[in-house]
Design a protein around this motif. Structure first.
Motif, PDB file in Angstrom:
ATOM      1  N   ARG A  14      19.110  -7.965  20.302  1.00  0.00           N
ATOM      2  CA  ARG A  14      20.071  -8.853  19.635  1.00  0.00           C
ATOM      3  C   ARG A  14      20.819  -9.692  20.686  1.00  0.00           C
ATOM      4  O   ARG A  14      20.507 -10.837  20.891  1.00  0.00           O
ATOM      5  CB  ARG A  14      21.034  -8.009  18.774  1.00  0.00           C
ATOM      6  CG  ARG A  14      21.732  -8.815  17.695  1.00  0.00           C
ATOM      7  CD  ARG A  14      22.963  -9.521  18.187  1.00  0.00           C
ATOM      8  NE  ARG A  14      23.986  -8.624  18.679  1.00  0.00           N
ATOM      9  CZ  ARG A  14      25.052  -9.047  19.357  1.00  0.00           C
ATOM     10  NH1 ARG A  14      25.232 -10.327  19.590  1.00  0.00           N
ATOM     11  NH2 ARG A  14      25.938  -8.177  19.812  1.00  0.00           N
ATOM     12  N   ASP A  15      21.749  -9.110  21.427  1.00  0.00           N
ATOM     13  CA  ASP A  15      22.483  -9.910  22.423  1.00  0.00           C
ATOM     14  C   ASP A  15      21.533 -10.348  23.543  1.00  0.00           C
ATOM     15  O   ASP A  15      21.609 -11.467  24.046  1.00  0.00           O
ATOM     16  CB  ASP A  15      23.646  -9.085  23.013  1.00  0.00           C
ATOM     17  CG  ASP A  15      24.915  -9.908  23.161  1.00  0.00           C
ATOM     18  OD1 ASP A  15      24.805 -11.137  23.166  1.00  0.00           O
ATOM     19  OD2 ASP A  15      26.008  -9.327  23.277  1.00  0.00           O
ATOM     20  N   HIS A 211      31.499  -3.001  25.176  1.00  0.00           N
ATOM     21  CA  HIS A 211      30.413  -3.986  25.191  1.00  0.00           C
ATOM     22  C   HIS A 211      30.858  -5.053  26.178  1.00  0.00           C
ATOM     23  O   HIS A 211      31.725  -5.864  25.878  1.00  0.00           O
ATOM     24  CB  HIS A 211      30.298  -4.535  23.758  1.00  0.00           C
ATOM     25  CG  HIS A 211      29.355  -5.673  23.573  1.00  0.00           C
ATOM     26  ND1 HIS A 211      28.218  -5.576  22.795  1.00  0.00           N
ATOM     27  CD2 HIS A 211      29.374  -6.947  24.033  1.00  0.00           C
ATOM     28  CE1 HIS A 211      27.592  -6.732  22.775  1.00  0.00           C
ATOM     29  NE2 HIS A 211      28.276  -7.587  23.519  1.00  0.00           N
ATOM     30  N   HIS A 213      30.332  -8.143  28.974  1.00  0.00           N
ATOM     31  CA  HIS A 213      29.497  -9.224  29.497  1.00  0.00           C
ATOM     32  C   HIS A 213      29.746  -9.371  30.995  1.00  0.00           C
ATOM     33  O   HIS A 213      30.751  -8.911  31.533  1.00  0.00           O
ATOM     34  CB  HIS A 213      29.734 -10.511  28.713  1.00  0.00           C
ATOM     35  CG  HIS A 213      28.972 -10.505  27.415  1.00  0.00           C
ATOM     36  ND1 HIS A 213      27.721 -11.034  27.305  1.00  0.00           N
ATOM     37  CD2 HIS A 213      29.270  -9.972  26.199  1.00  0.00           C
ATOM     38  CE1 HIS A 213      27.277 -10.852  26.061  1.00  0.00           C
ATOM     39  NE2 HIS A 213      28.207 -10.200  25.368  1.00  0.00           N
ATOM     40  N   ASN A 247      24.607  -9.013  29.755  1.00  0.00           N
ATOM     41  CA  ASN A 247      25.396  -7.842  29.336  1.00  0.00           C
ATOM     42  C   ASN A 247      25.307  -6.777  30.420  1.00  0.00           C
ATOM     43  O   ASN A 247      24.525  -6.902  31.365  1.00  0.00           O
ATOM     44  CB  ASN A 247      24.803  -7.268  28.046  1.00  0.00           C
ATOM     45  CG  ASN A 247      25.019  -8.166  26.838  1.00  0.00           C
ATOM     46  OD1 ASN A 247      24.590  -9.308  26.821  1.00  0.00           O
ATOM     47  ND2 ASN A 247      25.684  -7.651  25.827  1.00  0.00           N
TER      48      ASN A 247
HETATM   49 ZN    ZN Z   1      27.953  -9.684  23.341  1.00  0.00          ZN
END
Ligand code: ZN
Ligand code: KIV
Length: 527
Positions: A14-15, A211, A213, A247
């Motif tokens: 997804r990311d 989460h 980045h 990420n």
């Molecule tokens: Zn993200």
């Protein structure tokens, strides 16, 4: 759950897939999801179902086939949540992951319209209500609901605590505190998690997730700081791919916890020996190369160049190595297949590399393998990964290169002839160019009557030696979007032609997904 257990939530599909130029087709996503299950991640975020039919299909297939908790992302809207629930319906263990924006930057930027409130205060209240309603609605489909406060890293702590408390009261079982812009510093982010533990009265009813980045290169450090302050789920991606600078990298985080057990008393269920295969698979399918000096999985991660280092390692590995290559699945005894290797040997090796190969596909890969083995005698693991990538890519192919002839030399004008097949017809054209690659691209454009803007062209050799497979990555731009194609061959001009067609195939897929063209329309007339 045990106090010191850290859950690994993988968001590569997804990311990670949101990385510029890293689009994956449904088959590639399913293959990666199987490998993530083998790696033993706890949660696989399989996609954002409402965003396109292909995203929906990928989440649905992964939910049907793969054994892990499967998550689907949704904004805080009923339409998104319903799409996620529909895509996940057959997953034995499913999670709906819904999110709202909470920082002032996001609220004023994304919720600027007066219907969300006239003042910042009013808008904040609207977001609290939306978050509550989203979690409560998601709860009607599954017990396992995750709520994320987007841009929590830059959100005022008092307001963040209020949003999180509301989400938990509505039923969220995991609350995620993303550092969406990669802005925070480790001590600051750790403190934020500690503060939330103090301020949110019902925090013990949910798992705190992080989460991060990597805009400042601190995603893994921030995740560790958060763990030390009470987070028990970490969201990360293979090779650290993701929006902008990416990420937190799964392999770096997991190995930091493993190698520094002396100071970090936590554990994950990750099978670290599958890290290397997973990294290679993701890199081959996304076309995103891993930098040589990347921690854990880069080509140089375990290489010792200087004489002093080599001498030290030969005497005792620990002199310069803090972990062994074997611990992350790098096999130093390279298995090499050759022209006498049979179908069975090939199948076994592909399975060892993490590929789930169907019987009918094995024959295609075997044919490609014998053709390659005839040319280069020794076929290495990286060659096999490329052959598998090619096979999977072909499943969605619209344009197939069936003939290529090149004429080029020191004192001649390069020219190329191509023949391209689709389901409906065959296109054939010739063209000249500044060099052989330019001539091939011109011939393709002429044959299909198109013109693309070439954003990037990269060529590299997959393994060493004169007959090595060459991999060409081509990125073309079409309006707002870019499409990346990949082609392999021992002849780099042929690899270039395949790569360009593969980028066009991606574009056709995208047009089909967004329903700009129907399955029966002649694609050549549309693109
Ligand atoms: Zn993200
Ligand atoms: O970075 C972010 O905030 C996200 C959320 C959707 C979790 O990806």
């Amino acid at each position: 759950m045990e106090q010191n257990r850290i859950l690994i939530f993988d968001t590569t599909l997804r990311d990670g897939e949101q990385s510029p130029g890293a689009s994956l087709n449904v088959h590639e996503k399913v293959e990666i999801a199987h490998q993530l299950a083998k790696l033993k991640v706890d949660v696989i975020e399989a996609g954002f179902p409402v965003s396109s039919p292909a995203q929906f299909e990928a989440v649905k297939r992964i939910a049907e086939e793969v054994d892990a908790i499967i998550a689907g992302l949704s904004r805080a809207s009923e339409k998104d949540i319903k799409a996620a629930a529909d895509a996940l319906v057959s997953a034995p263990r499913k999670r709906i992951h819904t999110f709202s924006s909470t920082s002032d930057y996001h609220i004023l930027g994304k919720f600027g319209h007066p219907r969300y409130g006239a003042t910042l205060e009013e808008k904040r209240k609207t977001i609290i209500q939306m978050s509550h309603d989203a979690v409560a609605y998601a709860k009607t489909f599954t017990d396992d609901v995750e709520f994320s406060a987007e841009d929590a890293g830059r959100t005022d702590i008092g307001y963040l605590a209020e949003v999180i408390e509301t989400a938990i009261a509505a039923g969220a079982t995991t609350v995620n505190i993303p550092d969406t812009t990669g802005y925070t510093l480790p001590f600051e982010y750790g403190k934020k998690i500690a503060e939330l533990k103090k301020r949110v009265s019902n925090i013990d009813k949910a798992i705190i997730s992080v989460h991060c980045h990597n805009d400042l290169g601190l995603a893994v450090a921030n995740s560790i700081a958060a763990i030390e302050n009470g987070a028990r789920q970490v969201e990360c991606t293979i090779n650290g791919i993701g929006e902008r600078a990416g990420n937190a990298s799964l392999e770096e985080l997991v190995m930091a916890l493993n190698v520094r057990k002396d100071l970090l008393n936590y554990f994950t269920k990750i099978n670290t020996q599958e890290i290397f295969n997973t990294s290679k698979m993701v890199s081959a399918f996304t076309g995103m190369m891993v930098q040589r000096n990347k921690a854990i999985v880069g080509e140089n991660a375990f290489a010792h160049e200087s004489g002093i280092h080599q001498d030290g390692v030969l005497k005792s590995r620990e002199t310069y190595e803090i972990m062994t290559p074997e611990s992350v699945g790098i096999n130093t005894n390279k298995i090499v297949l050759g022209r006498h290797s049979g179908r069975h040997g090939l199948k076994v090796r592909l399975e060892q590399l993490g590929y789930k190969i169907k019987e009918e596909e094995l024959q295609h890969v075997y044919d490609a393998f014998t053709e390659l083995a005839d040319k280069k005698k020794e076929v290495f693991d990286d060659d096999l990964r490329m052959l598998m990538g090619d096979e999977i890519q072909k499943r969605d192919e619209t344009y197939e290169l069936t003939y290529l002839q090149i004429h080029a030399g020191t004192n001649s004008i390069p020219n190329a002839v191509v023949r391209i097949k689709t389901n409906e017809r065959v296109f054939e054209e010739a063209a000249t160019g500044d060099g052989p690659v330019d001539a091939v691209f011109n011939a393709i454009e002429r044959a299909l009557n198109i013109k693309s803007e070439l954003e990037s062209y990269q060529v590299r050799s997959v393994t060493s030696g004169r007959q090595a497979l060459g991999e060409v990555l081509v990125r073309i731009r079409s309006g707002e979007r870019s499409f990346t194609g990949r082609g392999i061959s021992t002849d780099i001009i042929e690899a270039s032609a395949k790569s360009y067609l593969s980028a066009l195939n991606q574009k056709v897929l995208h047009l089909k997904e967004t329903q700009i063209i129907s399955e029966n329309e002649k694609v050549s007339e549309v693109i």
